[in-house]
Scaffold this active site. Structure first.
Site, PDB file in Angstrom:
ATOM      1  N   LYS A 137       0.830  -1.214   0.000  1.00 35.82           N
ATOM      2  CA  LYS A 137       0.000   0.000   0.000  1.00 35.82           C
ATOM      3  C   LYS A 137       0.861   1.260   0.000  1.00 35.82           C
ATOM      4  O   LYS A 137       0.484   2.270  -0.586  1.00 35.82           O
ATOM      5  CB  LYS A 137      -0.963   0.004   1.187  1.00 35.82           C
ATOM      6  CG  LYS A 137      -2.075  -1.037   0.997  1.00 35.82           C
ATOM      7  CD  LYS A 137      -3.261  -0.854   1.908  1.00 35.82           C
ATOM      8  CE  LYS A 137      -4.384  -1.783   1.461  1.00 35.82           C
ATOM      9  NZ  LYS A 137      -5.505  -1.844   2.363  1.00 35.82           N
ATOM     10  N   LYS A 169      -5.694  -9.600  -5.693  1.00 33.91           N
ATOM     11  CA  LYS A 169      -6.726  -9.929  -4.699  1.00 33.91           C
ATOM     12  C   LYS A 169      -7.942  -9.033  -4.922  1.00 33.91           C
ATOM     13  O   LYS A 169      -7.776  -7.841  -5.188  1.00 33.91           O
ATOM     14  CB  LYS A 169      -6.130  -9.645  -3.301  1.00 33.91           C
ATOM     15  CG  LYS A 169      -7.020 -10.029  -2.150  1.00 33.91           C
ATOM     16  CD  LYS A 169      -6.504  -9.460  -0.834  1.00 33.91           C
ATOM     17  CE  LYS A 169      -7.026  -8.078  -0.583  1.00 33.91           C
ATOM     18  NZ  LYS A 169      -7.083  -7.648   0.816  1.00 33.91           N
ATOM     19  N   LYS A 225     -11.464  -3.690  -2.329  1.00 34.63           N
ATOM     20  CA  LYS A 225     -12.292  -2.485  -2.514  1.00 34.63           C
ATOM     21  C   LYS A 225     -11.502  -1.404  -3.222  1.00 34.63           C
ATOM     22  O   LYS A 225     -11.986  -0.757  -4.140  1.00 34.63           O
ATOM     23  CB  LYS A 225     -12.733  -1.952  -1.155  1.00 34.63           C
ATOM     24  CG  LYS A 225     -13.543  -2.921  -0.350  1.00 34.63           C
ATOM     25  CD  LYS A 225     -13.979  -2.250   0.951  1.00 34.63           C
ATOM     26  CE  LYS A 225     -14.300  -3.259   2.008  1.00 34.63           C
ATOM     27  NZ  LYS A 225     -13.140  -3.573   2.867  1.00 34.63           N
TER      28      LYS A 225
HETATM   29  N1  AQP Z   1     -10.054 -11.019  -1.906  1.00 36.41           N
HETATM   30  C1  AQP Z   1     -10.250 -11.513  -0.682  1.00 36.41           C
HETATM   31  N2  AQP Z   1     -10.283 -12.865  -0.500  1.00 36.41           N
HETATM   32  C2  AQP Z   1     -10.496 -13.395   0.743  1.00 36.41           C
HETATM   33  N3  AQP Z   1     -10.701 -12.634   1.843  1.00 36.41           N
HETATM   34  C3  AQP Z   1     -10.681 -11.287   1.709  1.00 36.41           C
HETATM   35  N4  AQP Z   1     -10.841 -10.272   2.581  1.00 36.41           N
HETATM   36  C4  AQP Z   1     -10.721  -9.100   1.917  1.00 36.41           C
HETATM   37  N5  AQP Z   1     -10.484  -9.305   0.622  1.00 36.41           N
HETATM   38  C5  AQP Z   1     -10.450 -10.654   0.446  1.00 36.41           C
HETATM   39  C6  AQP Z   1     -11.121 -10.453   3.996  1.00 36.41           C
HETATM   40  O1  AQP Z   1     -12.252  -9.653   4.304  1.00 36.41           O
HETATM   41  C7  AQP Z   1     -12.134  -9.175   5.622  1.00 36.41           C
HETATM   42  C8  AQP Z   1     -12.402  -7.697   5.655  1.00 36.41           C
HETATM   43  O2  AQP Z   1     -11.432  -7.049   4.882  1.00 36.41           O
HETATM   44  P1  AQP Z   1     -11.170  -5.492   5.004  1.00 36.41           P
HETATM   45  O3  AQP Z   1     -12.159  -4.783   4.215  1.00 36.41           O
HETATM   46  O4  AQP Z   1     -11.116  -5.023   6.357  1.00 36.41           O
HETATM   47  O5  AQP Z   1      -9.715  -5.352   4.559  1.00 36.41           O
HETATM   48  P2  AQP Z   1      -9.018  -5.686   3.263  1.00 36.41           P
HETATM   49  O6  AQP Z   1      -8.491  -7.054   3.334  1.00 36.41           O
HETATM   50  O7  AQP Z   1      -7.981  -4.666   3.125  1.00 36.41           O
HETATM   51  O8  AQP Z   1     -10.167  -5.611   2.163  1.00 36.41           O
HETATM   52  P3  AQP Z   1     -10.106  -4.884   0.839  1.00 36.41           P
HETATM   53  O9  AQP Z   1     -11.357  -5.125   0.102  1.00 36.41           O
HETATM   54  O10 AQP Z   1      -8.849  -5.292   0.190  1.00 36.41           O
HETATM   55  O11 AQP Z   1     -10.106  -3.363   1.279  1.00 36.41           O
HETATM   56  P4  AQP Z   1      -9.115  -2.175   0.895  1.00 36.41           P
HETATM   57  O12 AQP Z   1      -8.988  -2.235  -0.584  1.00 36.41           O
HETATM   58  O13 AQP Z   1      -9.826  -0.966   1.385  1.00 36.41           O
HETATM   59  O14 AQP Z   1      -7.826  -2.429   1.597  1.00 36.41           O
HETATM   60  C9  AQP Z   1     -10.734  -9.517   6.097  1.00 36.41           C
HETATM   61  O15 AQP Z   1     -10.826 -10.639   6.953  1.00 36.41           O
HETATM   62  C10 AQP Z   1     -10.001  -9.893   4.851  1.00 36.41           C
HETATM   63  O16 AQP Z   1      -9.020 -10.875   5.095  1.00 36.41           O
END
Ligand code: AQP
Length: 330
Positions: free
Chosen positions: A111, A191, A194
């Site tokens: 990031k 992955k 969001k």
């Molecule tokens: N692609 C994924 N596959 C499996 N698990 C996932 N998680 C997120 N993306 C995947 C799991 O969802 C939970 C909540 O995630 P989060 O929103 O707090 O954080 P993140 O992992 O950073 O999700 P994003 O969508 O990737 O958000 P941004 O882009 O804002 O950083 C967690 O348990 C995560 O493991």
């Protein structure tokens, strides 16, 4: 009974990666364990975000979670910033966390590459995450694979604090993974995330699911409609596995290998399966949207319950660290 804590950022829509990697597991586990689910807005501010949209996104995230089956008779659902003890414990943990450990976190490295100036909040993200979980002395954290490294650091932070202040006080929480450890996004490589815009939201309407799926990347070697495909190299096939029965998934694989179906045919079947899978979730979400006061009430009650546990932990932590009010002996 073990206690479970997990969180989700209100940094965008609740997508199928979040759902399959985490939320589905929370819904199952809430009946078997004490469970706290937190919308982690303090984490969401560690990256650029739209200030005017944060409240709405937090509210929408609560709707998505409740509609997915999070049941506040079985678990505590709340917003992180409504419980200020999270940030107090994070500061406490910063005093025992080695800087080098934070610098080597993969998520921080990824990031921070995308930012011109790296902010301390992004680096300290795993410390706040440790505080989120340990504030409630939770011993299990159901997450996707991307969070496993943070969980290792969390255990290290618990060990370091315990060694310095009170042996055995904090548990060493373990990650609990689902079969969908890492859902790949519609770009077919990163992955589903969001912030990468490669997602399908769980509350998406059927037409919109189709619009997103239509251009999604498939087996890159399959160029013409008549080329046989390799399902094991196709992200669309890997998504079929989560939304279809074994027989349906076998049919998809066989039609891909024989070129009986083109990628568009295959995506149409997936689009329909996703749409049907989340239909009841969309319906529950529509009911909740019509009653915003009810959602606010649920989050308010959740925060009150969380604060009663968090307050007790912080009181004990202050005491163990010589920060207790009225403890001055000089
Ligand atoms: N692609 C994924 N596959 C499996 N698990 C996932 N998680 C997120 N993306 C995947 C799991 O969802 C939970 C909540 O995630 P989060 O929103 O707090 O954080 P993140 O992992 O950073 O999700 P994003 O969508 O990737 O958000 P941004 O882009 O804002 O950083 C967690 O348990 C995560 O493991």
């Amino acid at each position: 009974m073990s206690r479970i804590f997990s969180g989700i950022q209100p940094s965008g829509e609740l997508h199928i990666g979040n759902y399959l990697g985490a939320v589905e597991n929370w819904v199952r586990l809430q009946r078997q364990h004490e469970c706290l689910i937190c919308i982690v807005d303090y984490h969401a501010i560690t990256q650029d975000y739209d200030v005017s949209a944060l409240q709405r996104r937090t509210h929408e995230m609560a709707i998505g979670l409740l509609a997915s089956g999070i049941d506040t008779d079985d678990c505590i659902l709340f917003t992180q910033s409504h419980v200020p003890e999270h940030t107090e414990l994070a500061w406490v943990f910063m005093s025992v966390t080695p800087l080098g450990d934070l610098e080597r976190m993969t998520q921080f490295k990824d990031k921070s590459k995308k930012q011109e100036s790296i902010r301390a909040g992004l680096m300290n993200y795993p410390v706040l995450q440790a505080a989120d979980v340990l504030l409630y002395k939770a011993d299990r954290v159901p997450v996707g694979e991307d969070q496993v490294q943070h969980l290792e650091l969390m255990r290290e932070i618990a060990r370091k604090w315990n060694a310095r202040y009170c042996d055995g006080y904090f548990p060493e929480p373990k990650a609990q993974l689902t079969r969908a450890r890492r859902i790949i996004g519609l770009d077919g490589s990163a992955k589903m995330s969001k912030s990468l815009g490669n997602t399908i939201g769980i509350l998406e309407e059927p037409e919109s699911i189709w619009k997103l799926l239509r251009p999604a990347v498939t087996d890159p070697a399959r160029i013409r409609r008549s080329d046989p495909g390799d399902p094991d190299k196709c992200n669309i096939y890997s998504l079929h596995k989560y939304f279809g029965s074994e027989d349906q998934t076998a049919e998809v694989a066989s039609n891909c290998r024989s070129a009986g179906w083109g990628c568009i045919d295959c995506k149409k079947v997936l689009s329909e399966a996703i749409s049907v899978h989340f239909r009841p979730v969309r319906e529950r979400a529509a009911d909740l949207r019509a009653n915003p006061a009810r959602v606010r009430e649920i989050l308010g009650a959740g925060a009150a319950k969380a604060r009663s546990i968090a307050g007790e932990t912080i009181r004990e932590v202050r005491e163990h660290m010589g920060l207790r009010e009225g403890s001055a002996s000089w």
